[in-house]
Design a protein around this motif. Structure first.
Motif, short mmCIF file in Angstrom:
data_model
loop_
_atom_site.label_atom_id
_atom_site.label_comp_id
_atom_site.label_asym_id
_atom_site.label_seq_id
_atom_site.Cartn_x
_atom_site.Cartn_y
_atom_site.Cartn_z
N ARG A 158 0.83 -1.20 0.00
CA ARG A 158 0.00 0.00 0.00
C ARG A 158 0.86 1.25 0.00
O ARG A 158 0.61 2.20 -0.74
CB ARG A 158 -0.92 0.00 1.22
CG ARG A 158 -1.85 1.17 1.26
CD ARG A 158 -2.68 1.20 2.54
NE ARG A 158 -3.58 2.32 2.53
CZ ARG A 158 -3.20 3.57 2.80
NH1 ARG A 158 -1.96 3.83 3.13
NH2 ARG A 158 -4.07 4.56 2.75
N VAL A 210 -0.38 3.24 -3.33
CA VAL A 210 -1.62 3.98 -3.18
C VAL A 210 -1.44 5.40 -3.74
O VAL A 210 -0.37 5.99 -3.67
CB VAL A 210 -2.08 3.98 -1.70
CG1 VAL A 210 -1.25 4.93 -0.86
CG2 VAL A 210 -3.55 4.31 -1.59
N SER A 265 -4.23 7.52 5.40
CA SER A 265 -4.94 6.31 5.83
C SER A 265 -6.39 6.38 5.34
O SER A 265 -6.94 7.47 5.15
CB SER A 265 -4.90 6.20 7.35
OG SER A 265 -5.75 7.17 7.92
N PRO A 266 -7.03 5.23 5.16
CA PRO A 266 -8.44 5.24 4.75
C PRO A 266 -9.32 6.03 5.73
O PRO A 266 -10.26 6.70 5.31
CB PRO A 266 -8.83 3.76 4.73
CG PRO A 266 -7.56 3.04 4.46
CD PRO A 266 -6.49 3.85 5.17
N LYS A 300 -8.85 9.73 5.04
CA LYS A 300 -9.56 10.05 3.80
C LYS A 300 -11.07 10.11 4.04
O LYS A 300 -11.76 10.97 3.49
CB LYS A 300 -9.26 9.01 2.73
CG LYS A 300 -7.84 9.03 2.22
CD LYS A 300 -7.65 7.91 1.22
CE LYS A 300 -6.23 7.72 0.83
NZ LYS A 300 -6.04 6.62 -0.13
N LEU A 304 -14.87 3.98 2.72
CA LEU A 304 -13.51 3.98 3.27
C LEU A 304 -13.50 3.53 4.73
O LEU A 304 -12.59 2.84 5.17
CB LEU A 304 -12.88 5.36 3.12
CG LEU A 304 -12.48 5.73 1.69
CD1 LEU A 304 -12.26 7.23 1.56
CD2 LEU A 304 -11.23 4.96 1.27
N LEU A 361 -13.84 -0.18 4.67
CA LEU A 361 -12.56 -0.77 4.28
C LEU A 361 -11.58 -0.78 5.45
O LEU A 361 -10.94 -1.80 5.72
CB LEU A 361 -11.97 0.01 3.09
CG LEU A 361 -10.62 -0.46 2.60
CD1 LEU A 361 -10.75 -1.82 1.92
CD2 LEU A 361 -10.03 0.55 1.63
N GLN A 362 -11.49 0.33 6.16
CA GLN A 362 -10.59 0.40 7.32
C GLN A 362 -11.00 -0.61 8.39
O GLN A 362 -10.15 -1.28 8.98
CB GLN A 362 -10.59 1.82 7.90
CG GLN A 362 -9.76 1.97 9.15
CD GLN A 362 -8.29 1.79 8.90
OE1 GLN A 362 -7.78 2.21 7.87
NE2 GLN A 362 -7.59 1.15 9.82
N GLU A 373 -9.80 1.14 -2.47
CA GLU A 373 -9.44 2.36 -1.75
C GLU A 373 -9.22 3.53 -2.70
O GLU A 373 -9.71 4.64 -2.48
CB GLU A 373 -8.18 2.13 -0.91
CG GLU A 373 -7.77 3.35 -0.12
CD GLU A 373 -6.53 3.15 0.72
OE1 GLU A 373 -5.96 4.16 1.17
OE2 GLU A 373 -6.11 1.98 0.93
N ASP A 374 -8.49 3.29 -3.79
CA ASP A 374 -8.24 4.36 -4.75
C ASP A 374 -9.53 4.81 -5.44
O ASP A 374 -9.72 6.00 -5.68
CB ASP A 374 -7.20 3.93 -5.78
CG ASP A 374 -5.78 4.01 -5.24
OD1 ASP A 374 -5.55 4.70 -4.22
OD2 ASP A 374 -4.89 3.38 -5.84
N THR A 407 -11.49 6.86 -2.98
CA THR A 407 -10.82 8.15 -2.81
C THR A 407 -11.15 9.07 -3.98
O THR A 407 -11.45 10.25 -3.79
CB THR A 407 -9.30 7.95 -2.70
OG1 THR A 407 -9.03 7.10 -1.58
CG2 THR A 407 -8.58 9.27 -2.51
#
Length: 193
Positions: A19, A23, A28-29, A32, A91, A94-95, A116-117, A120
């Protein structure tokens, strides 16, 4: 610097190492998600921006209370607000998944990074642009009737009534408050885990 303060890559998981190298936005997620929550909160400004327009602008552009008028630009702000809120919640999820394990391995690492991308991009680009551009257009009446005339000469109608859907600045403000609170509350809950 003592030996204890040095970075030891073996202390990090394979996912963290991949990551860090790949990334797009190196936050961090959870951080974000907080930014996405703040962007969603911006949507709450839609109602107050049009409710405080000068009287001359109200008379020139509106036939009823501005905050209760369905506007095309309000729809743009709503799209940005929903995108930022949805991406922020994604996000956070995901975290939470990464924190609770198991650690992703193999191709799953790349799937998590792609998710994640993508989230974002949705939150920062779609959410940020929708909210900021839409709110700027809603606020344009605060510069006076001359500013509106200049925008109209350039083909921009910031207060074009939208009859197809009842998306009012009041509705956008309510959605912005709910989305912002939901995302920021979720980040606090996951941060405590």
């Amino acid at each position: 610097m003592s030996d204890d303060d040095r970075f030891d890559p073996t202390d990090r998981s394979r996912y963290d190492l991949v990551r860090a190298a790949n990334v797009i936005v190196p936050l961090s997620p959870l951080r974000k998600a907080r930014i996405c929550g703040a962007v969603a909160f911006l949507g709450a400004l839609a109602g107050p921006l049009v409710a405080t327009l000068p009287g001359a602008v109200r008379e020139a552009a509106f036939s009823r209370p501005p905050a209760a008028t369905p506007l095309g630009v309000a729809a743009i702000v709503l799209v940005g607000t929903v995108a930022a809120g949805g991406a922020g919640l994604g996000l956070v999820a995901l975290q939470r998944r990464l924190a609770r394990g198991p650690e992703p391995s193999g191709d799953d690492v790349w799937t998590f990074l792609a998710v994640e991308d993508a989230l974002t991009g949705i939150g920062f680009v779609t959410g940020g642009l929708g909210a900021l551009v839409g709110l700027s257009l809603l606020a344009s009446g605060h510069w006076g009737v001359e500013a509106l005339t200049g925008l109209r000469r350039n083909g921009i109608e910031p207060y074009l009534s939208l009859q197809a859907a009842p998306i009012t600045p009041q509705l956008v403000s309510a959605v912005g408050l709910v989305a912002g609170v939901a995302v920021l509350s979720a980040t606090l809950l996951v941060d405590r885990d």
